[in-house]
Write a protein that holds these residues in place. Structure first.
Motif, mmCIF file in Angstrom:
data_model
loop_
_atom_site.group_PDB
_atom_site.id
_atom_site.type_symbol
_atom_site.label_atom_id
_atom_site.label_comp_id
_atom_site.label_asym_id
_atom_site.label_seq_id
_atom_site.Cartn_x
_atom_site.Cartn_y
_atom_site.Cartn_z
ATOM 1 N N HIS A 169 0.790 -1.224 0.000
ATOM 2 C CA HIS A 169 0.000 0.000 0.000
ATOM 3 C C HIS A 169 0.827 1.281 0.000
ATOM 4 C CE1 HIS A 169 0.489 -1.510 4.133
ATOM 5 N NE2 HIS A 169 0.632 -0.253 4.473
ATOM 6 N N HIS A 170 1.986 1.267 0.639
ATOM 7 C CA HIS A 170 2.701 2.537 0.809
ATOM 8 C C HIS A 170 3.067 3.161 -0.534
ATOM 9 C CE1 HIS A 170 2.807 2.196 5.097
ATOM 10 N NE2 HIS A 170 3.414 1.026 5.037
ATOM 11 N N GLU A 171 3.635 2.371 -1.438
ATOM 12 C CA GLU A 171 4.080 2.914 -2.718
ATOM 13 C C GLU A 171 2.906 3.444 -3.535
ATOM 14 O OE1 GLU A 171 6.271 1.405 -6.832
ATOM 15 O OE2 GLU A 171 6.256 0.115 -5.051
ATOM 16 N N LEU A 172 1.829 2.677 -3.615
ATOM 17 C CA LEU A 172 0.684 3.093 -4.425
ATOM 18 C C LEU A 172 -0.067 4.251 -3.791
ATOM 19 C CD1 LEU A 172 -0.541 -0.383 -5.628
ATOM 20 C CD2 LEU A 172 0.095 1.512 -7.113
ATOM 21 N N LEU A 173 -0.196 4.241 -2.475
ATOM 22 C CA LEU A 173 -0.880 5.349 -1.818
ATOM 23 C C LEU A 173 -0.080 6.642 -1.944
ATOM 24 C CD1 LEU A 173 -2.231 3.630 1.415
ATOM 25 C CD2 LEU A 173 -3.527 4.301 -0.600
ATOM 26 N N ASP A 174 1.238 6.533 -1.785
ATOM 27 C CA ASP A 174 2.070 7.729 -1.947
ATOM 28 C C ASP A 174 2.007 8.247 -3.385
ATOM 29 O OD1 ASP A 174 2.767 7.587 0.691
ATOM 30 O OD2 ASP A 174 4.760 6.712 0.341
ATOM 31 N N ALA A 175 1.983 7.312 -4.346
ATOM 32 C CA ALA A 175 1.859 7.722 -5.745
ATOM 33 C C ALA A 175 0.518 8.389 -5.987
ATOM 34 C CB ALA A 175 2.025 6.509 -6.661
ATOM 35 N N GLY A 176 -0.551 7.831 -5.414
ATOM 36 C CA GLY A 176 -1.870 8.444 -5.563
ATOM 37 C C GLY A 176 -1.898 9.857 -5.021
ATOM 38 N N ASP A 177 -1.287 10.049 -3.870
ATOM 39 C CA ASP A 177 -1.236 11.378 -3.274
ATOM 40 C C ASP A 177 -0.432 12.341 -4.149
ATOM 41 O OD1 ASP A 177 -1.670 13.043 -0.712
ATOM 42 O OD2 ASP A 177 0.477 13.257 -1.074
ATOM 43 N N ARG A 178 0.695 11.871 -4.663
ATOM 44 C CA ARG A 178 1.547 12.723 -5.505
ATOM 45 C C ARG A 178 0.808 13.164 -6.765
ATOM 46 N NH1 ARG A 178 6.880 10.806 -8.981
ATOM 47 N NH2 ARG A 178 7.495 12.893 -9.689
ATOM 48 N N TRP A 179 0.163 12.216 -7.442
ATOM 49 C CA TRP A 179 -0.472 12.553 -8.716
ATOM 50 C C TRP A 179 -1.771 13.319 -8.512
ATOM 51 C CZ3 TRP A 179 3.222 12.762 -11.722
ATOM 52 C CH2 TRP A 179 4.221 11.797 -11.747
ATOM 53 N N ALA A 180 -2.418 13.096 -7.377
ATOM 54 C CA ALA A 180 -3.609 13.896 -7.086
ATOM 55 C C ALA A 180 -3.230 15.352 -6.825
ATOM 56 C CB ALA A 180 -4.361 13.317 -5.890
ATOM 57 N N ARG A 181 -2.113 15.559 -6.155
ATOM 58 C CA ARG A 181 -1.634 16.930 -5.927
ATOM 59 C C ARG A 181 -1.320 17.622 -7.259
ATOM 60 N NH1 ARG A 181 -0.030 18.178 -0.630
ATOM 61 N NH2 ARG A 181 -0.154 16.400 0.804
ATOM 62 N N LEU A 182 -0.673 16.877 -8.155
ATOM 63 C CA LEU A 182 -0.381 17.455 -9.466
ATOM 64 C C LEU A 182 -1.675 17.739 -10.225
ATOM 65 C CD1 LEU A 182 1.853 18.132 -11.618
ATOM 66 C CD2 LEU A 182 1.283 15.899 -12.594
ATOM 67 N N ALA A 183 -2.626 16.789 -10.177
ATOM 68 C CA ALA A 183 -3.906 16.983 -10.860
ATOM 69 C C ALA A 183 -4.599 18.239 -10.348
ATOM 70 C CB ALA A 183 -4.795 15.759 -10.669
ATOM 71 N N GLN A 184 -4.599 18.412 -9.048
ATOM 72 C CA GLN A 184 -5.211 19.611 -8.463
ATOM 73 C C GLN A 184 -4.513 20.868 -8.981
ATOM 74 O OE1 GLN A 184 -4.437 20.363 -4.259
ATOM 75 N NE2 GLN A 184 -6.603 20.886 -3.961
ATOM 76 N N ARG A 185 -3.213 20.802 -9.104
ATOM 77 C CA ARG A 185 -2.438 21.974 -9.527
ATOM 78 C C ARG A 185 -2.767 22.392 -10.954
ATOM 79 N NH1 ARG A 185 4.046 22.480 -8.449
ATOM 80 N NH2 ARG A 185 4.241 24.707 -8.911
ATOM 81 N N VAL A 186 -3.087 21.413 -11.820
ATOM 82 C CA VAL A 186 -3.373 21.738 -13.226
ATOM 83 C C VAL A 186 -4.872 21.714 -13.525
ATOM 84 C CG1 VAL A 186 -1.117 20.936 -14.004
ATOM 85 C CG2 VAL A 186 -3.047 19.334 -13.997
ATOM 86 N N GLY A 187 -5.679 21.633 -12.479
ATOM 87 C CA GLY A 187 -7.125 21.696 -12.669
ATOM 88 C C GLY A 187 -7.744 20.444 -13.247
ATOM 89 N N CYS A 188 -7.101 19.312 -13.033
ATOM 90 C CA CYS A 188 -7.595 18.040 -13.570
ATOM 91 C C CYS A 188 -8.494 17.356 -12.547
ATOM 92 C CB CYS A 188 -6.415 17.130 -13.916
ATOM 93 S SG CYS A 188 -6.877 15.450 -14.360
ATOM 94 N N PRO A 189 -9.670 16.858 -12.960
ATOM 95 C CA PRO A 189 -10.619 16.306 -11.987
ATOM 96 C C PRO A 189 -10.439 14.852 -11.645
ATOM 97 C CG PRO A 189 -11.625 16.351 -14.155
ATOM 98 C CD PRO A 189 -10.253 16.964 -14.312
ATOM 99 N N ALA A 190 -9.550 14.111 -12.352
ATOM 100 C CA ALA A 190 -9.585 12.657 -12.193
ATOM 101 C C ALA A 190 -8.209 12.010 -12.311
ATOM 102 C CB ALA A 190 -10.510 12.038 -13.247
ATOM 103 N N LEU A 191 -8.036 10.948 -11.527
ATOM 104 C CA LEU A 191 -6.871 10.068 -11.599
ATOM 105 C C LEU A 191 -7.372 8.689 -11.993
ATOM 106 C CD1 LEU A 191 -3.870 9.295 -11.032
ATOM 107 C CD2 LEU A 191 -4.543 8.931 -8.640
ATOM 108 N N GLN A 192 -6.892 8.178 -13.111
ATOM 109 C CA GLN A 192 -7.354 6.879 -13.590
ATOM 110 C C GLN A 192 -6.686 5.747 -12.825
ATOM 111 O OE1 GLN A 192 -6.297 5.851 -17.606
ATOM 112 N NE2 GLN A 192 -7.960 4.387 -17.816
ATOM 113 N N VAL A 193 -7.482 4.731 -12.484
ATOM 114 C CA VAL A 193 -6.965 3.548 -11.809
ATOM 115 C C VAL A 193 -7.475 2.305 -12.528
ATOM 116 C CG1 VAL A 193 -6.741 4.662 -9.561
ATOM 117 C CG2 VAL A 193 -8.881 3.522 -10.152
#
Length: 290
Positions: A81-105
């Motif tokens: 879980h640690h690697e994937l959860l940290d990745a999810g947090d990282r990419w969600a932060r980037l998505a928020q920064r560029v106004g993107c509403p979704a992270l595909q899983v």
């Protein structure tokens, strides 16, 4: 084509192009948005740690329809879980920064249980933990049922997003996976548009091997076997008004000049959307031949 039908592109169609090149080519081709590829972003930021600061300016008025893809997410509940959860947090932060509403899983097949109920519990537990990291950034999980996985049907996806929470997760509709999985267009048309995160328009050549594979997705939109007019019509019937993202894989186009390819993809995507929006699709068909 109705101007409400906004176009996007899955940049995996040009695997050798970098993030900045993809953005320039998407804008020049007339796309309203682009998806951002996690492997490309990783290379981009590794080469230049300051690139993340420039990304919003590079995008300008080009929207980001989705950041993709995090997989296999079923690992989260199985101790990875640690690697994937940290990745999810990282990419969600980037998505928020560029106004993107979704992270595909995507869920693949890393299960040590066999029944759907047991697998569902693992998927739901994994996605709940991931959504706990992504939703605070205003980013919804886009769950794509794929034909390579035991998690491949709309019924399964609806069951999962109901348990995870519809405000935190929804479905990515991919026309190729729907067609290969023999999902009926009436089943698609019955969806609630609020459950659809985004739509990927992918066509297909004939199956090259014993099983369907990404390399079969090598036809420009409207040039292959998938009845895209019917699929788009079915999605329109839900009331969906989000992005229509063209997705193209396979070796046939991988070496093409990316700017030319993006223009070609956009032209064919717009033609498909135009045909469907004008009501040329005049019914659904049951697809049994492959």
């Amino acid at each position: 084509m109705s101007r409400a039908m906004k176009t996007s592109i899955h940049v995996g169609c040009a695997p050798a192009a970098d993030v900045e090149t993809d953005i320039r080519n998407a804008r020049a081709a007339g796309f309203d948005a682009t998806e951002l590829s996690i492997p490309k972003l990783e290379r981009y930021f590794e080469q230049d740690p300051q690139a993340a600061d420039r990304l919003p300016d590079s995008l300008g008025d080009l929207a980001v329809s989705m950041v993709d893809v995090l997989m296999p997410v079923e690992r989260i509940a199985r101790g990875h879980h640690h690697e994937l959860l940290d990745a999810g947090d990282r990419w969600a932060r980037l998505a928020q920064r560029v106004g993107c509403p979704a992270l595909q899983v995507v869920v693949l097949n890393e299960f040590d249980v066999t029944t759907w109920r047991e697998q569902r519990d693992i998927i739901v537990a994994s996605l709940r933990r991931l959504a706990d990291r992504t939703f605070p950034h205003g980013v919804r999980l886009g769950i794509e049922p794929v034909c390579f996985s035991q998690f491949s049907s709309l019924d399964q996806a609806l069951e999962v997003i109901d348990l995870v929470g519809r405000e935190r997760a929804g479905i990515v509709l991919d026309t190729w996976h729907l067609w290969v999985g023999e999902t009926s267009w009436p089943e698609v048309a019955a969806l609630d548009a609020r459950d659809i995160v985004t739509v990927q328009i992918a066509d297909s050549g004939p199956r090259k091997g014993d099983a369907w594979a990404d390399d079969d997705r090598d036809e420009l939109p409207g040039r292959g076997l998938v009845p895209l007019a019917e699929g788009i019509d079915a999605i329109l019937r839900t009331g969906y008004a989000g992005y229509w993202s063209a997705e193209l894989f396979g070796r046939r186009h991988a070496e093409r000049e990316p700017a030319e390819l993006f223009r070609d993809v956009q032209r064919h995507l717009v033609a498909c959307l135009d045909r469907a929006s004008r009501g040329i699709a005049d019914g659904y068909e049951t697809r049994t031949e492959r």
